[in-house]
Structures are given as structure tokens and as C-alpha cells.
Design a protein around this motif. Structure first.
Motif, PDB file in Angstrom:
ATOM      1  N   GLY A 194       0.510  -0.897  -0.591  1.00 27.38           N
ATOM      2  CA  GLY A 194       0.111  -0.203   0.004  1.00 27.38           C
ATOM      3  C   GLY A 194       0.768   1.150  -0.209  1.00 27.38           C
ATOM      4  O   GLY A 194       2.217   1.814  -0.769  1.00 27.38           O
ATOM      5  N   SER A 206      -2.780  -2.849  -6.616  1.00 28.24           N
ATOM      6  CA  SER A 206      -2.983  -2.819  -5.857  1.00 28.24           C
ATOM      7  C   SER A 206      -3.959  -3.994  -4.665  1.00 28.24           C
ATOM      8  O   SER A 206      -5.121  -3.305  -4.709  1.00 28.24           O
ATOM      9  CB  SER A 206      -3.336  -1.362  -6.056  1.00 28.24           C
ATOM     10  OG  SER A 206      -3.150  -0.902  -4.137  1.00 28.24           O
ATOM     11  N   PHE A 207      -3.740  -4.444  -4.020  1.00 30.84           N
ATOM     12  CA  PHE A 207      -4.723  -5.103  -3.445  1.00 30.84           C
ATOM     13  C   PHE A 207      -4.592  -5.677  -1.856  1.00 30.84           C
ATOM     14  O   PHE A 207      -5.021  -6.263  -1.381  1.00 30.84           O
ATOM     15  CB  PHE A 207      -4.342  -6.410  -3.870  1.00 30.84           C
ATOM     16  CG  PHE A 207      -4.070  -7.812  -3.587  1.00 30.84           C
ATOM     17  CD1 PHE A 207      -3.708  -8.373  -2.796  1.00 30.84           C
ATOM     18  CD2 PHE A 207      -1.813  -7.617  -4.665  1.00 30.84           C
ATOM     19  CE1 PHE A 207      -2.371  -9.244  -2.808  1.00 30.84           C
ATOM     20  CE2 PHE A 207      -0.970  -8.310  -4.107  1.00 30.84           C
ATOM     21  CZ  PHE A 207      -1.223  -9.371  -3.150  1.00 30.84           C
ATOM     22  N   ARG A 247      -7.788  -1.822  -8.104  1.00 29.91           N
ATOM     23  CA  ARG A 247      -7.804  -1.897  -6.913  1.00 29.91           C
ATOM     24  C   ARG A 247      -8.939  -2.654  -6.677  1.00 29.91           C
ATOM     25  O   ARG A 247      -9.317  -3.065  -6.542  1.00 29.91           O
ATOM     26  CB  ARG A 247      -7.803  -1.011  -6.070  1.00 29.91           C
ATOM     27  CG  ARG A 247      -8.197  -0.835  -4.792  1.00 29.91           C
ATOM     28  CD  ARG A 247      -6.616  -1.763  -4.053  1.00 29.91           C
ATOM     29  NE  ARG A 247      -6.720  -1.552  -2.209  1.00 29.91           N
ATOM     30  CZ  ARG A 247      -7.143  -2.460  -1.600  1.00 29.91           C
ATOM     31  NH1 ARG A 247      -8.063  -3.915  -2.269  1.00 29.91           N
ATOM     32  NH2 ARG A 247      -6.717  -2.725  -0.695  1.00 29.91           N
ATOM     33  N   ASN A 271      -3.258  -2.875   1.880  1.00 30.51           N
ATOM     34  CA  ASN A 271      -2.564  -2.104   2.636  1.00 30.51           C
ATOM     35  C   ASN A 271      -2.113  -2.329   3.820  1.00 30.51           C
ATOM     36  O   ASN A 271      -2.161  -1.513   4.754  1.00 30.51           O
ATOM     37  CB  ASN A 271      -4.113  -0.632   2.974  1.00 30.51           C
ATOM     38  CG  ASN A 271      -5.368  -0.907   1.882  1.00 30.51           C
ATOM     39  OD1 ASN A 271      -5.162  -0.471   1.075  1.00 30.51           O
ATOM     40  ND2 ASN A 271      -6.095  -1.703   1.994  1.00 30.51           N
TER      41      ASN A 271
END
Length: 322
Positions: free
Chosen positions: A215, A234-235, A260, A237
Motif C-alpha cells: 500500500g 494494488s490489493f 484495486r 494496505n
């Protein structure tokens, strides 16, 4: 029944062991007596308040066990059948009621612990490699947190797909583990600018795709690691949520693609769920997909499990054993 609850968001200390009523299955639902519970990073997002939930809340999204009772009209599973499931709340408990359509039969070649350890992270790795950015033979990809649960599985699947795999890890021990699971190159991000090293390893070109579960702290470097027309996936955080991004930045970075994704959208139908779960379970049973499962925690030790997970000092999969 015993369950872990939190009545307010915060650190691991808000997780408490409580006595709560055993749930009763309704129409098209099953009561599952849990034997193994998967611990995932999303559990910490619910606990911290990053992903808001109604309080009090029993965390957990993944488990395996035996069907103990069925609600009216339930036909997908039967009493006494071993099943696993994911993306359904309330698993830090002895029992949970689950919609029958979300239950996946566990094949004879797999233990409950293996099923609970691989379903969410394995299907996540599956959709990442087959759908979010479909890896092609000859691609070069960058996988962050290469020694984590998803990272180890995604590395193996990416290699199955014919990719050259670069991973990032924090310690030499994790680097060794990542290589043992198929990574071609491993970058110690604590010692090296990973984006610069990726460019060096790719002759200045960059990778076809980055799979980033970290993240905020890695997002910019990940984009800088891509070749023109590359894909930024982006998967997660783990270091915090990524700030808002201007679409113009994507063109400036080489007309890159940003997504995402989340697992629920890739398993929204029972057929899609069974397709991904069956593929993952078969790979494990055949020995093509190696699992790294840490020693199990007791239910009462859930807070310590969260501390260990958030320390980023763990490798592989964390589970609770009942």
C-alpha cells in the motif's frame, strides 16, 4: 460458544474472548463447527477501523470444519461433510452460520488446516495471476511481501504461468524462503531502493506487472518499477491506505493500468468460487502448490496472532486451531 469479539476499534488489545449464543442456521444456510480458522490481514483492517464494521464484531473471514446442522431448503452440502469457506464474517468462534452457496467441499487429500490456510490467500493469488493481470509466459512481475502468505502462493502460481518473478522481502531469512518458493530475484527493500533495483534487473525496462499488498509505503516505487503499458495491481494496505491518485499520473508513468481488486468480485457466483477453489485445492493435493503454515494459535491467543501478523515478522499462513 466461545468467540473473539471487539466492542471498539483499536489495537490487538481490543480483542477479547467472550461467551456468545451459538447461531442457528436459516434458510439455505449451514451451521459449521470450526476446527481451523484462517487469519488474514483484512482481519486487522476490521479491528483497527480501516474497514468499518458494526460493533460488537466477531472478526475472521475464513475457516474449515464440519457441517453440524442445516437450515430449511439447504441442498449444496450435507450434515457431517467437511467444508471450507472464505469472505464470510464471524470465524473467530467455535461455530459459524454460513450461506451454503459459499461452502466448498474439502477433498479427502486435504486436511482442515490446509483448507483453512489456503482458500482465501490461494484464491487471491489465483485471481491476481489469472484475471487482474493475466500473466503470460515470458512476463516479468514484481511481487511485494514475497515471504507472506499470498506472496509465497502467488510466486508459485506466477512461475506456473511462465513468468520471471522478482520479490521484495525485509530480511535475508525471508529472501531465502522466497527463493525456495520459486522467486528468481529477491530484493531486500530494507537495504535497497527496490524500484531502482527492479530497473537494473530488467535492463532499465521495468516489469509487466506489480502485485502490491503493502500500500502506501510502496505505491510510488511500484509505479516506478513498471514498463510503459504495465499494470499496477494494488490489493492491500499493510502500510496504510494509498492516497488519492490523479489519472494524469498514470499517463506520466507510461500509460500504465491501475486496478484495486478484491476477492469478492472474482468469486461472486458459486461457479466462479468453485472454479478457483478447486484449482487451488487440486494444486495443493498434487504437491504443485507448497503451503507454509505457522504453528497454530489457540482461540484465546488471537490478539497475539494479530500482533505477530502486523509486525511483518511472520512468514506464510497463520491459523487458529480449535
Amino acid at each position: 460458544m466461545k468467540a473473539i469479539q471487539f466492542a471498539q476499534t483499536g489495537g490487538p488489545e481490543v480483542l477479547t474472548l467472550a461467551d456468545v449464543p451459538t447461531p442457528t442456521p436459516g434458510p439455505n444456510e449451514a451451521l459449521v463447527k470450526l476446527s481451523a480458522i484462517g487469519i488474514n490481514y483484512i482481519d486487522t483492517y476490521h479491528r483497527s477501523g480501516l474497514y468499518p464494521v458494526a460493533l460488537p464484531y466477531i472478526p475472521g473471514q475464513e475457516g474449515a470444519g464440519v457441517v453440524e446442522a442445516l437450515g430449511p431448503g439447504t441442498s449444496e452440502v450435507s450434515v457431517g461433510q467437511r467444508v471450507a469457506f472464505t469472505s464470510h464474517p464471524g470465524t473467530y468462534a467455535e461455530y459459524v452460520v454460513v450461506p451454503a452457496e459459499k461452502l466448498v467441499p474439502i477433498p479427502d487429500g486435504l486436511s482442515d488446516e490446509q483448507a483453512a490456510a489456503v482458500l482465501l490467500q490461494g484464491m487471491t493469488a489465483h485471481y491476481l495471476a489469472f484475471a487482474s493481470y493475466p500473466i503470460r509466459p515470458g512476463d516479468t512481475v514484481l511481487i511485494h511481501a514475497g515471504a507472506g502468505g499470498v506472496g509465497l502462493l502467488l510466486t508459485q502460481i506466477a512461475r506456473m504461468r511462465g513468468a520471471r518473478v522478482i520479490t521484495t522481502v525485509s530480511t535475508p531469512e525471508k529472501a531465502e524462503l522466497s527463493r525456495a518458493h520459486g522467486a528468481d530475484e529477491v530484493i531486500l527493500y530494507t537495504q535497497t531502493d527496490f524500484a531502482a533495483e527492479v530497473k537494473r534487473l530488467t535492463g532499465g525496462v521495468g516489469v509487466h506487472a506489480v502485485y502490491d499488498s503493502v500500500g502506501k509505503s510502496t505505491f510510488e516505487g511500484s509505479m516506478n518499477s513498471l514498463r510503459p503499458l504495465g499494470s499496477m495491481v494494488s490489493f492491500g494496505n499493510a502500510s496504510g491506505a494509498v492516497p488519492p491518485v490523479s489519472p494524469l499520473l498514470l499517463s506520466q508513468k507510461g500509460s500504465i493500468f491501475l486496478s484495486r481488486p478484491t476477492l469478492g468480485h472474482f468469486t461472486a457466483t458459486r461457479s466462479a468460487l468453485l472454479e478457483r477453489a478447486t484449482a487451488v485445492f487440486n494444486w495443493v493435493a498434487e504437491g504443485r502448490l507448497k503451503l507454509l503454515i505457522q504453528p497454530a494459535y489457540a482461540l484465546a491467543d488471537a490478539a497475539q496472532a494479530h500482533r505477530d501478523l502486523e509486525s511483518r515478522g511472520t512468514t506464510g499462513k497463520l491459523i487458529i486451531r480449535l
